[in-house]
Design an enzyme around this catalytic site. Structure first.
Site, mmCIF file in Angstrom:
data_model
loop_
_atom_site.group_PDB
_atom_site.id
_atom_site.type_symbol
_atom_site.label_atom_id
_atom_site.label_comp_id
_atom_site.label_asym_id
_atom_site.label_seq_id
_atom_site.Cartn_x
_atom_site.Cartn_y
_atom_site.Cartn_z
ATOM 1 N N HIS A 186 0.873 -1.140 -0.091
ATOM 2 C CA HIS A 186 0.070 -0.163 -0.060
ATOM 3 C C HIS A 186 1.022 1.157 -0.056
ATOM 4 O O HIS A 186 0.371 2.449 -0.356
ATOM 5 C CB HIS A 186 -0.926 0.070 1.210
ATOM 6 N N HIS B 214 -8.738 -7.890 -7.781
ATOM 7 C CA HIS B 214 -9.068 -8.471 -6.574
ATOM 8 C C HIS B 214 -9.193 -7.783 -5.323
ATOM 9 O O HIS B 214 -8.189 -7.476 -4.437
ATOM 10 C CB HIS B 214 -8.057 -9.903 -6.275
ATOM 11 N N SER C 258 -6.694 -1.571 -0.217
ATOM 12 C CA SER C 258 -6.502 -0.992 -1.657
ATOM 13 C C SER C 258 -7.535 -0.086 -2.027
ATOM 14 O O SER C 258 -7.347 1.083 -2.522
ATOM 15 C CB SER C 258 -6.128 -1.955 -2.501
ATOM 16 N N GLU D 177 -14.527 -8.019 -7.424
ATOM 17 C CA GLU D 177 -14.231 -8.967 -6.319
ATOM 18 C C GLU D 177 -15.229 -10.070 -6.596
ATOM 19 O O GLU D 177 -16.548 -9.838 -6.883
ATOM 20 C CB GLU D 177 -14.688 -8.345 -5.298
ATOM 21 N N GLY E 90 -11.814 -10.771 -11.678
ATOM 22 C CA GLY E 90 -11.303 -9.713 -11.991
ATOM 23 C C GLY E 90 -10.488 -9.780 -12.975
ATOM 24 O O GLY E 90 -10.085 -8.447 -13.859
ATOM 25 N N ASP F 42 -4.083 -8.235 -7.666
ATOM 26 C CA ASP F 42 -3.496 -8.683 -6.420
ATOM 27 C C ASP F 42 -4.269 -10.025 -5.817
ATOM 28 O O ASP F 42 -5.084 -9.942 -5.022
ATOM 29 C CB ASP F 42 -3.765 -7.456 -5.375
#
Length: 281
Positions: free
Chosen positions: A19, A42, A100, A118, A144, A164
């Site tokens: 992050h 994701h 995120s 998601e 995703g 991710d």
């Protein structure tokens, strides 16, 4: 259906690495007045209370964001925005860790846009709870990888894709290099960030070697390793395709603080290097 839920791990050392780099990338995009679009393959649920039973079942956040809170007063300029985003004041942190989607929401300008994908039903319900009233954040209950590929290039033409996955599916290490090639063909100028776990079994080497052998270029790598950890997840990595100008220097400027506060193995960690340099470099 995959079972992974990030709430058990939110705010751990890997999240801090990921992050912080995400903040640097978003800030770089925002240096120009033109709007950008952020796409997340994701997303997770977006916000994670650290006083919950789930978070404290593992308490991984204590060795991640807990250490950042503790050492915040020593942080250099390149980490100040990230630390402010975490809600740190006088060494005391908040009770909620921003995933995120929340990081991006806090950094968005009125004309910027975010697209969050998601596929986990429970996680998506949390996403709706947190962001369904945000007009410039669009939610998609879908795979995703497929979803993002079908939505690029966005109208803004500028932006960032975060890849991710949980890597519960081991084939993700193999599929991502080919996926990057597809993304590049559809949206050549996109900045793409790929997070990956560094496991004791070194499965991530399949991903790194796949990118090296692929047709994509201009890929930075940043990788951290924990001290005295020999099993499970021993580190965190991020690849950045088409990185913003001088972001490597910004990462370098904050590296010592990250190493000291998270107690990283400086010998095995890599602040930033070129996994695949520019084709004509």
């Amino acid at each position: 259906m995959l079972s992974y839920q990030h709430a058990y791990h939110a705010g751990n050392f890997a999240d801090i690495h990921k992050h912080w780099l995400l903040v640097l990338l978003i800030e770089a995009l925002s240096r120009k007045d033109k709007p950008w679009c952020y796409l997340d393959t994701h997303s997770g649920r977006g916000k994670y209370p650290l006083d919950s039973d789930i978070a404290n079942k593992t308490a991984e956040w204590r060795e991640g964001v807990g250490q950042i809170w503790k050492h915040a007063g020593k942080a250099p300029e390149s980490l100040q925005s990230f630390i402010q985003l975490l809600g740190v004041s006088d060494g005391i942190g908040g009770q909620e860790y921003p995933g995120s989607p929340e990081v991006v929401k806090k950094l968005m300008r009125p004309n910027d846009r975010a697209v969050l994908c998601e596929l986990h039903p429970q996680e998506f319900e949390w996403l709706k709870k947190h962001y369904r009233h945000c007009s410039n954040i669009h939610l998609h209950f879908r795979d995703g990888f497929e979803g993002v590929l079908g939505m690029v290039p966005p109208p803004e033409k500028r932006g960032l894709v975060l890849i991710d996955p949980s890597y519960e599916l081991k084939q993700d290490y193999q599929r991502i290099p080919a996926y990057l090639e597809k993304l590049r063909k559809r949206w050549a100028g996109a900045c793409v960030a790929i997070w990956y776990p560094v496991l004791a079994e070194a499965r991530h080497n399949v991903l790194l070697e796949g990118v090296r052998k692929s047709s994509v270029h201009n890929v930075l790598r940043s990788e951290i390793r924990k001290k005295n950890v020999a099993k499970g997840m021993v580190g965190s990595g991020m690849l950045i395709m088409n990185p913003p100008w001088k972001v490597d220097q910004t990462i370098e400027a904050g590296w010592s603080f990250l190493v000291e506060s998270l107690q990283l193995d400086d010998r095995l960690s890599v602040a930033v290097d070129w996994l695949k340099p520019e084709q004509n470099a």
